[in-house]
Design an enzyme around this catalytic site. Structure first.
Site, PDB file in Angstrom:
ATOM      1  CG  MET A   1      -2.114   3.830   4.979  1.00  0.00           C
ATOM      2  SD  MET A   1      -2.580   2.185   5.440  1.00  0.00           S
ATOM      3  CE  MET A   1      -1.001   1.408   5.600  1.00  0.00           C
ATOM      4  N   PRO A   2      -1.457   7.554   4.254  1.00  0.00           N
ATOM      5  CG  PRO A   2      -1.780   9.695   3.405  1.00  0.00           C
ATOM      6  CD  PRO A   2      -2.086   8.259   3.138  1.00  0.00           C
ATOM      7  CB  ILE A   3      -1.292   6.580   9.737  1.00  0.00           C
ATOM      8  CG1 ILE A   3      -1.528   5.341   8.871  1.00  0.00           C
ATOM      9  CG2 ILE A   3      -1.921   6.401  11.122  1.00  0.00           C
ATOM     10  CD1 ILE A   3      -0.827   4.101   9.387  1.00  0.00           C
ATOM     11  CD  GLN A  40      -5.144   3.341   8.163  1.00  0.00           C
ATOM     12  OE1 GLN A  40      -4.972   3.032   9.336  1.00  0.00           O
ATOM     13  NE2 GLN A  40      -4.654   2.635   7.151  1.00  0.00           N
TER      14      GLN A  40
END
Length: 61
Positions: A1-3, A40
């Site tokens: 999940m890239p933030i 995100q």
């Protein structure tokens, strides 16, 4: 999940910030292959008096 954290000086319109979220999301999806649903984006707006370069605050320029 890239933030992705984006810090910038305040003053952009809601439309500009909306476009920023869309474009950054698209770029992360394209370059990493991550699903859009997992990406995100966090935008932090700073006052010019809270940011300085070379010992000078942006608000003092």
């Amino acid at each position: 999940m890239p933030i992705v954290n984006v810090k910038l000086l305040e003053g952009r319109s809601d439309e500009q910030l909306k476009n920023l979220v869309t474009e950054v999301t698209n770029a992360v999806e394209k370059t990493t292959g991550a699903n859009k649903e997992a990406i995100q984006i966090v935008i932090e707006e700073m006052k010019a008096s809270h940011y300085g370069v070379a010992g000078v605050r942006k608000s003092d320029q």
